[in-house]
Enzyme design. Structure first.
Site, PDB file in Angstrom:
ATOM      1  N   TRP A 167       0.975  -1.262  -0.034  1.00 14.68           N
ATOM      2  CA  TRP A 167      -0.065  -0.017   0.050  1.00 14.68           C
ATOM      3  C   TRP A 167       0.737   1.383   0.114  1.00 14.68           C
ATOM      4  O   TRP A 167       1.770   1.569   0.978  1.00 14.68           O
ATOM      5  CB  TRP A 167      -0.985   0.050   1.146  1.00 14.68           C
ATOM      6  CG  TRP A 167      -1.529  -1.307   1.485  1.00 14.68           C
ATOM      7  CD1 TRP A 167      -1.336  -2.507   1.823  1.00 14.68           C
ATOM      8  CD2 TRP A 167      -3.263  -1.327   1.503  1.00 14.68           C
ATOM      9  NE1 TRP A 167      -2.416  -3.274   1.804  1.00 14.68           N
ATOM     10  CE2 TRP A 167      -3.346  -2.444   1.870  1.00 14.68           C
ATOM     11  CE3 TRP A 167      -4.320  -0.251   1.361  1.00 14.68           C
ATOM     12  CZ2 TRP A 167      -4.943  -2.830   1.784  1.00 14.68           C
ATOM     13  CZ3 TRP A 167      -5.552  -0.680   1.639  1.00 14.68           C
ATOM     14  CH2 TRP A 167      -5.765  -1.895   1.920  1.00 14.68           C
ATOM     15  N   VAL A 169       1.727   5.377  -1.416  1.00 20.43           N
ATOM     16  CA  VAL A 169       1.278   6.844  -2.090  1.00 20.43           C
ATOM     17  C   VAL A 169       2.137   7.289  -3.153  1.00 20.43           C
ATOM     18  O   VAL A 169       3.235   7.694  -2.805  1.00 20.43           O
ATOM     19  CB  VAL A 169       1.095   7.935  -1.011  1.00 20.43           C
ATOM     20  CG1 VAL A 169       0.426   9.077  -1.517  1.00 20.43           C
ATOM     21  CG2 VAL A 169       0.279   7.530   0.360  1.00 20.43           C
ATOM     22  N   ARG A 171       2.084   9.628  -6.834  1.00 24.97           N
ATOM     23  CA  ARG A 171       1.170  10.433  -7.756  1.00 24.97           C
ATOM     24  C   ARG A 171       0.933   9.900  -9.234  1.00 24.97           C
ATOM     25  O   ARG A 171       1.425   9.032  -9.662  1.00 24.97           O
ATOM     26  CB  ARG A 171       1.968  11.641  -8.291  1.00 24.97           C
ATOM     27  CG  ARG A 171       2.977  11.541  -9.110  1.00 24.97           C
ATOM     28  CD  ARG A 171       3.932  12.859  -9.263  1.00 24.97           C
ATOM     29  NE  ARG A 171       4.750  13.066 -10.601  1.00 24.97           N
ATOM     30  CZ  ARG A 171       5.801  13.571 -10.732  1.00 24.97           C
ATOM     31  NH1 ARG A 171       6.493  14.355  -9.526  1.00 24.97           N
ATOM     32  NH2 ARG A 171       6.633  13.666 -11.649  1.00 24.97           N
ATOM     33  N   GLN A 188      11.341   2.023  -5.325  1.00 30.75           N
ATOM     34  CA  GLN A 188      10.266   1.895  -4.371  1.00 30.75           C
ATOM     35  C   GLN A 188       9.386   0.601  -4.368  1.00 30.75           C
ATOM     36  O   GLN A 188       9.361  -0.217  -5.478  1.00 30.75           O
ATOM     37  CB  GLN A 188       9.155   2.913  -4.772  1.00 30.75           C
ATOM     38  CG  GLN A 188       9.831   4.502  -4.361  1.00 30.75           C
ATOM     39  CD  GLN A 188       8.886   5.514  -4.329  1.00 30.75           C
ATOM     40  OE1 GLN A 188       7.651   5.267  -4.533  1.00 30.75           O
ATOM     41  NE2 GLN A 188       9.489   6.699  -4.194  1.00 30.75           N
ATOM     42  N   HIS A 189       8.859   0.052  -3.374  1.00 31.30           N
ATOM     43  CA  HIS A 189       8.056  -1.050  -3.339  1.00 31.30           C
ATOM     44  C   HIS A 189       7.227  -1.534  -4.574  1.00 31.30           C
ATOM     45  O   HIS A 189       6.875  -2.420  -4.968  1.00 31.30           O
ATOM     46  CB  HIS A 189       7.379  -1.328  -1.931  1.00 31.30           C
ATOM     47  CG  HIS A 189       8.687  -1.451  -0.843  1.00 31.30           C
ATOM     48  ND1 HIS A 189       8.120  -1.675   0.344  1.00 31.30           N
ATOM     49  CD2 HIS A 189      10.007  -1.785  -0.936  1.00 31.30           C
ATOM     50  CE1 HIS A 189       9.307  -1.973   1.107  1.00 31.30           C
ATOM     51  NE2 HIS A 189      10.350  -1.987   0.469  1.00 31.30           N
ATOM     52  N   GLU A 230       1.280  -2.952   4.730  1.00 32.84           N
ATOM     53  CA  GLU A 230       1.217  -1.847   5.421  1.00 32.84           C
ATOM     54  C   GLU A 230      -0.355  -1.860   6.226  1.00 32.84           C
ATOM     55  O   GLU A 230      -0.284  -1.190   7.293  1.00 32.84           O
ATOM     56  CB  GLU A 230       1.181  -0.637   4.840  1.00 32.84           C
ATOM     57  CG  GLU A 230       2.443  -0.140   3.976  1.00 32.84           C
ATOM     58  CD  GLU A 230       3.098  -1.040   3.123  1.00 32.84           C
ATOM     59  OE1 GLU A 230       4.356  -0.785   2.798  1.00 32.84           O
ATOM     60  OE2 GLU A 230       2.409  -1.806   2.557  1.00 32.84           O
ATOM     61  N   GLU A 279       7.363  18.829  -6.196  1.00 28.80           N
ATOM     62  CA  GLU A 279       7.600  17.776  -5.402  1.00 28.80           C
ATOM     63  C   GLU A 279       8.042  18.171  -3.863  1.00 28.80           C
ATOM     64  O   GLU A 279       8.022  19.498  -3.724  1.00 28.80           O
ATOM     65  CB  GLU A 279       8.670  16.784  -6.018  1.00 28.80           C
ATOM     66  CG  GLU A 279       8.052  15.698  -6.798  1.00 28.80           C
ATOM     67  CD  GLU A 279       7.335  14.573  -5.881  1.00 28.80           C
ATOM     68  OE1 GLU A 279       7.462  14.684  -4.767  1.00 28.80           O
ATOM     69  OE2 GLU A 279       6.778  13.681  -6.674  1.00 28.80           O
TER      70      GLU A 279
END
Length: 494
Positions: A167, A169, A171, A188-189, A230, A279
């Site tokens: 899970w 976040v 964009r 990233q995962h 998560e 960002e």
């Protein structure tokens, strides 16, 4: 702890402490909503709730801005604290300790509820009925490449073998009525899982849940190790599993109380143009490049759905409050596990997460008996290592007479305690995020750059009992005089 199970419960709690500002006047989705949100950050004003959006009148759809921003002086961390089950007036160190305590608890998996009882299934769009423009997604910044639907939702994906659900976040920008362009950095995962699907030559099933219960974006920002779920961590935090329901067109479970759920597949071999978008370092973005495309197969939503929106930019906004809070908690967990005499940690929101503040117990010198620079190096090696320290370029190391959550206290300590000639401990070529504006092109593309720890410790510079003491109100006057002044403050005319 109070587990708020939906965005609407969260909004009700914010209303009770005066932290929501309903805006019934007509506001344009084209830049005006973004400007209002940005201004609310600058003033630390209540979160704006837009109810009358140009072109969407009569739809019932609403937009909630700044859902994780800071508040006024009465309860500056209210939105963070309430999201994590605490009272609105909880302080930063209480928040961090609450999250760290959950880190050692066994995860609690989500609870699957009946589809008919799930609010997110009140409206269902499939196939040709799918239309991303049904929702009042704003064009947030004047230089954005498009309308960003995903700024504060959960991307839900799992590995092909089903062993790990992530899970996060990240964009996502609307490309057309049925596709989104997605930022998915490979380290990233979400990028790790997508690579596994790509290796099989298959698109990645994904669900984008928007307007979820308030704790989910925070655990989505938590740097859990690869393979950890998560949603299970959020269950550990609250002592109960979150409620989920099967998606319509992909084999994923989605939050039952979500306002909007977008389902589909992210291609492994197809891109569309995405960006630019501001960002977290706080500067106008200029990059526009091909990104993976998300083909939407279904959208479900609640009646009168509420879309949460973040207007990324200079501090303080949700990029800082979410990642800063949760990364500081994980670093504190790691430092304590390493047996180091650490009292507290905090990412300075005002530094756009470029300053990690670590406070040692005031007796560190008596309990460790090693020079501060040697201890500082040990601390840096632990703090900079792994996902939690990936985005921490600078550490300020202080004793716990400094309130790490008070930026004024931190600036004073840094300015007066770090020696300008030998108060720095350098860590060359560490793993580093790509977005810091001072990086060279080679550093940004290699994800490696130098980091530094500023040694602001005093304990080994003076004999015990002869160390400098803060000349503060609390330290500089007898207790009875302090109390007399506090009791007579209004009498003085203030």
């Amino acid at each position: 702890m109070k587990h708020l199970r939906s965005l609407r419960e969260f909004i009700s709690e914010l209303e009770e402490v005066g932290e929501v500002q309903p805006i019934d006047a007509e506001v344009d989705w084209n830049l005006e909503i973004g400007a209002v949100i940005r201004r609310s950050y600058d003033l630390r004003a209540p979160a704006p709730l837009f109810t009358n959006i140009t072109g969407y009148q009569g739809s019932g759809f609403r937009v909630l801005g700044a859902p994780g921003g800071l508040s006024g002086s009465a309860h500056p961390l209210a939105r963070i604290a309430l999201s994590l089950g605490l009272s609105a007036d909880a302080g930063g160190q209480e928040i961090i300790e609450t999250v760290v305590a959950a880190r050692d608890k066994p995860g609690i998996p989500p609870v699957v509820v009946d589809r008919d009882s799930a609010p997110c299934k009140q409206n269902v769009m499939l196939g040709e009925d799918v239309d991303l423009f049904r929702f009042p997604t704003p064009l947030i910044h004047g230089n954005d490449g498009g309308r960003y639907l995903q700024t504060y939702g959960m991307n839900i994906a799992k590995t092909p073998d089903g062993s790990w659900t992530n899970w996060s976040v990240n964009r996502m920008m609307i490309h057309d009525a049925k596709t989104l362009a997605c930022l998915i950095p490979a380290p990233q995962h979400l990028g790790v899982i997508r690579a596994q699907w790509a290796e099989r030559g298959e698109p990645m099933p994904v669900a984008l849940a928007l307007g979820v219960e308030p704790g989910l974006p925070f655990v989505g920002a938590y740097p859990l190790p690869e393979g950890a779920d998560e949603a299970h961590f959020l269950g550990a935090l609250f002592g109960e599993g979150i409620e989920v329901v099967p998606a319509e067109t992909v084999d994923l479970l989605v939050p039952a109380t979500a306002e909007i759920v977008v389902e589909g597949h992210i291609a492994f071999d197809e891109t569309v143009m995405e960006g630019p978008m501001n960002e977290y370092p706080g500067y106008n973005a200029t990059d526009r490049s091909p990104k993976p495309v998300f083909h939407v197969t279904a959208i479900t939503h609640r009646h009168d759905a509420i879309l949460p929106v973040v207007a990324a930019g200079p501090p303080v906004e949700e990029d800082h409050t979410l990642s800063g809070t949760m990364h500081a908690a994980e670093i504190l967990h790691k430092l304590r596990a390493a047996g180091l005499p650490v009292s507290s940690t905090w990412f300075s929101y005002e530094s756009a997460m470029h300053w990690l503040i670590i406070a040692l117990r005031s007796d560190w010198h008596e309990t460790t008996a090693i020079p501060s620079n040697d201890l500082a190096r040990k601390i840096g090696e632990v703090a900079f290592e792994g996902k939690a320290g990936y985005g921490a370029p600078k550490i300020l190391l202080v004793e716990d007479d400094i309130d790490v959550t008070d930026v004024d206290d931190v600036v004073w300590a840094f300015a007066t305690r770090a020696h300008p000639e030998h108060g720095e401990v350098h860590f060359p070529a560490e793993p580093h995020v790509q977005l810091s504006v001072y990086l060279s092109e080679a550093e940004a593309h290699s994800y490696r750059a130098g980091k530094v720890l500023y040694n602001c410790l005093l304990a080994d510079l003076f004999p015990n009992g002869d160390r400098p003491v803060k000349g503060s109100f609390a330290n500089g006057w007898p207790q009875d005089v302090q109390q007399r002044v506090l009791d007579r403050w209004r009498e003085y005319g203030y």
